[in-house]
Scaffold this motif. Structure first.
Motif, PDB file in Angstrom:
ATOM      1  N   MET A  35      -1.179   5.102  -2.961  1.00  0.00           N
ATOM      2  CA  MET A  35      -2.002   4.136  -2.500  1.00  0.00           C
ATOM      3  C   MET A  35      -3.097   3.816  -3.536  1.00  0.00           C
ATOM      4  O   MET A  35      -3.190   2.493  -4.033  1.00  0.00           O
ATOM      5  CB  MET A  35      -2.484   4.289  -1.300  1.00  0.00           C
ATOM      6  N   CYS A  36      -3.860   4.574  -4.062  1.00  0.00           N
ATOM      7  CA  CYS A  36      -4.807   4.586  -4.979  1.00  0.00           C
ATOM      8  C   CYS A  36      -4.174   3.825  -6.420  1.00  0.00           C
ATOM      9  O   CYS A  36      -4.663   3.027  -6.973  1.00  0.00           O
ATOM     10  CB  CYS A  36      -5.432   5.775  -5.293  1.00  0.00           C
ATOM     11  N   ARG A  37      -2.924   4.124  -6.669  1.00  0.00           N
ATOM     12  CA  ARG A  37      -2.346   3.643  -8.052  1.00  0.00           C
ATOM     13  C   ARG A  37      -1.804   2.216  -7.601  1.00  0.00           C
ATOM     14  O   ARG A  37      -2.078   1.358  -8.481  1.00  0.00           O
ATOM     15  CB  ARG A  37      -0.972   4.472  -8.242  1.00  0.00           C
ATOM     16  N   GLU A  38      -1.226   1.941  -6.615  1.00  0.00           N
ATOM     17  CA  GLU A  38      -0.708   0.594  -6.288  1.00  0.00           C
ATOM     18  C   GLU A  38      -1.937  -0.401  -5.881  1.00  0.00           C
ATOM     19  O   GLU A  38      -1.657  -1.583  -6.348  1.00  0.00           O
ATOM     20  CB  GLU A  38       0.222   0.586  -5.270  1.00  0.00           C
ATOM     21  N   GLU A  53      -7.752  -3.601   0.839  1.00  0.00           N
ATOM     22  CA  GLU A  53      -7.306  -4.370   1.981  1.00  0.00           C
ATOM     23  C   GLU A  53      -6.388  -5.305   1.882  1.00  0.00           C
ATOM     24  O   GLU A  53      -5.909  -5.980   0.858  1.00  0.00           O
ATOM     25  CB  GLU A  53      -8.436  -5.168   2.733  1.00  0.00           C
ATOM     26  N   GLY A  54      -5.102  -5.264   2.991  1.00  0.00           N
ATOM     27  CA  GLY A  54      -4.068  -6.256   2.857  1.00  0.00           C
ATOM     28  C   GLY A  54      -2.852  -5.901   2.051  1.00  0.00           C
ATOM     29  O   GLY A  54      -1.960  -6.735   2.078  1.00  0.00           O
ATOM     30  N   LYS A  55      -3.012  -4.590   1.627  1.00  0.00           N
ATOM     31  CA  LYS A  55      -1.833  -4.127   0.627  1.00  0.00           C
ATOM     32  C   LYS A  55      -0.827  -3.435   1.382  1.00  0.00           C
ATOM     33  O   LYS A  55      -1.259  -3.119   2.442  1.00  0.00           O
ATOM     34  CB  LYS A  55      -2.758  -3.397  -0.267  1.00  0.00           C
ATOM     35  N   GLU A  56       0.304  -3.505   0.948  1.00  0.00           N
ATOM     36  CA  GLU A  56       1.325  -2.844   1.409  1.00  0.00           C
ATOM     37  C   GLU A  56       1.986  -1.860   0.540  1.00  0.00           C
ATOM     38  O   GLU A  56       2.182  -2.291  -0.740  1.00  0.00           O
ATOM     39  CB  GLU A  56       2.382  -3.506   2.054  1.00  0.00           C
ATOM     40  N   PRO A  57       2.889  -0.726   0.955  1.00  0.00           N
ATOM     41  CA  PRO A  57       3.437   0.153  -0.171  1.00  0.00           C
ATOM     42  C   PRO A  57       4.582  -0.618  -0.766  1.00  0.00           C
ATOM     43  O   PRO A  57       5.168  -1.450   0.146  1.00  0.00           O
ATOM     44  CB  PRO A  57       3.916   1.131   0.514  1.00  0.00           C
ATOM     45  N   GLY A  58       4.583  -0.825  -2.106  1.00  0.00           N
ATOM     46  CA  GLY A  58       5.854  -1.502  -2.819  1.00  0.00           C
ATOM     47  C   GLY A  58       6.964  -0.394  -3.013  1.00  0.00           C
ATOM     48  O   GLY A  58       6.762   0.753  -3.090  1.00  0.00           O
ATOM     49  N   SER A  59       7.956  -0.951  -3.576  1.00  0.00           N
ATOM     50  CA  SER A  59       9.082  -0.059  -4.067  1.00  0.00           C
ATOM     51  C   SER A  59       8.978  -0.267  -5.318  1.00  0.00           C
ATOM     52  O   SER A  59      10.063  -0.374  -6.036  1.00  0.00           O
ATOM     53  CB  SER A  59      10.325  -0.524  -3.382  1.00  0.00           C
TER      54      SER A  59
END
Length: 182
Positions: free
Chosen positions: A46-49, A112-118
């Protein structure tokens, strides 16, 4: 009274957005996760993305240190409250020169509003010789029998010789004609 009401509403709205993101990353990659607590691996992701970890002011080592600092002793995960504590620790490192409150708001704005990406997920390539190798219409011999005309695999039927229990020898041309002649 009105301005403070507005700021508390905005703050609670921001927090629900951040909490939403926290829950999305908490359940990422773990089907049994409830979303209430986050592992160190997902915290790091999460911190990276989200851009909290920039590689200069905040590194992956800083993320791991802060994670271990805020989590309960012996636990492997952090709750949302511990996550907020971790963000307070990281925001001053990430945004030097800003007040603690401004730095925290800036970190939450990133999240805020972020989602984990692939990111880094394996993708099929169609470069050079790979396309020829994966074109089933060009297969010959026993490999050709493993796929139908559309190129879809036949599964087990394409890999095994299925036994013929008709009572006739394999290459016999008049199979099934005995009842007609007798």
């Amino acid at each position: 009274s009105a301005p403070s009401l507005l700021t508390s509403f905005l703050h609670s709205n921001k927090m629900s957005e951040v909490e939403n993101t926290f829950r999305k990353f908490a359940i990422y990659g773990d089907t049994s996760a409830s979303g209430n607590d986050m592992t160190g691996k997902n915290f790091s992701k999460m911190c990276r993305e989200c851009g909290v970890m920039d590689g200069k002011a905040v590194t992956s080592t800083d993320i791991d240190i802060v994670f271990n600092k805020v989590k309960t002793k012996g636990a492997r995960t952090i709750t949302f409250a511990e996550f907020q504590q971790a963000m307070k620790e990281l925001c001053s490192k990430r945004f030097k020169g800003k007040s603690p409150e401004e730095a925290l708001q800036a970190v939450y704005a990133l999240i805020e509003g972020k989602e984990p990406g692939s990111v880094g997920a394996t993708k099929a390539t169609k470069v050079g010789g790979v396309e020829r190798l994966t074109d089933t219409s060009k297969y010959t011999g026993s490999h050709k029998e493993r796929f139908d005309e559309s190129g879809k695999g036949k599964g087990l039927a394409g890999r095994q010789d299925l036994t013929d229990n008709s009572g006739y020898v394999g290459a016999y041309k008049g199979a099934g004609t005995y009842n007609q002649t007798h």
